[in-house]
Motif scaffolding. Structure first.
Motif: not given
Length: 231
Positions: A164-179
């Protein structure tokens, strides 16, 4: 009773679980003592490092109960605990708000012990804490074996925040949903706030490695508060 019933080589798991139970009810000093008492009996098996790591994580959040200086000295006196001695020094830097120093120290330790997971994770965490999310991502990418991003682990939590902090929203959202184990809105601010709220709330299961166990000091750059928060 369980510690007495199992073989010495297998007692490290019991000690870790009992220490987690003591920590869960606020008896941190007893938890740390139980872990440290197992160091010598388990030294021959090589599993004593896990006990030291858990003791360090508990102590980092409770400096009035057990000084990290004492644990550093104990680890330094045992040549087989060199990675753990380095881990203590990283957490000392974190306690004092020296996030960049901690990241650089963790980087040195990781290069010496490439597969030492605590060095790799704290290098990434400290770069993120110091305001360098790209450096944090490079640290994760440098680990020699593929990471496993599972639900409710500190690693997945950290990787989501870094993305999320690097600006990769798609990856951040996917990882957060996994978490979190469920869908989230496509909004970086909402996702990050949800993750920060989760930092020390996953305590229902003793064996669950919630983020605050692995990262016992939350920096102002993540919490938004003017001072660090301890577990």
């Amino acid at each position: 009773e369980a510690i007495a019933a199992v073989s010495v080589n297998n007692s490290y798991g019991v000690r870790q679980y009992v220490a987690a139970a003591l920590n869960h009810v606020g008896r941190d000093k007893e938890a740390i003592t139980l872990l440290l008492d197992g160091l010598q009996p388990l030294a021959e098996s090589g599993r004593h490092g896990r006990l030291m790591e858990e003791a360090v994580q508990f102590a980092a959040a409770n400096p009035s109960i057990q000084s990290l200086d004492e644990l550093a000295q104990r680890a330094n006196n045992d040549g087989s605990l060199e990675p753990q001695a380095g881990f203590v020094r990283i957490l000392q830097d974190e306690q004092n708000g020296r996030w960049k120093d901690a990241a650089e120290r963790a980087s040195i330790l990781r290069r010496k012990f490439p597969k030492y997971i605590h060095a790799a994770m704290h290098e990434a965490f400290c770069w993120l804490a110091s305001g360098d999310p790209d450096g944090a991502q490079r640290s994760l990418d440098a680990f020699p074996t593929p990471w496993r991003f599972d639900a409710r682990t500190g690693l997945t939590w950290l990787a989501a925040l870094i993305a999320l902090r690097t600006g990769d929203l798609a990856r951040g959202q996917g990882l957060a949903e996994t978490y979190l184990g469920g869908p989230l809105p496509r909004d970086a601010t909402v996702i990050e706030r949800a993750l920060i709220r989760e930092w020390d709330t996953r305590v229902a299961t003793l064996g669950e490695p919630n983020p605050a166990l692995q990262f016992p000091i939350l920096p102002p750059t993540l919490s938004g508060l003017p001072h660090p928060v301890m577990r």
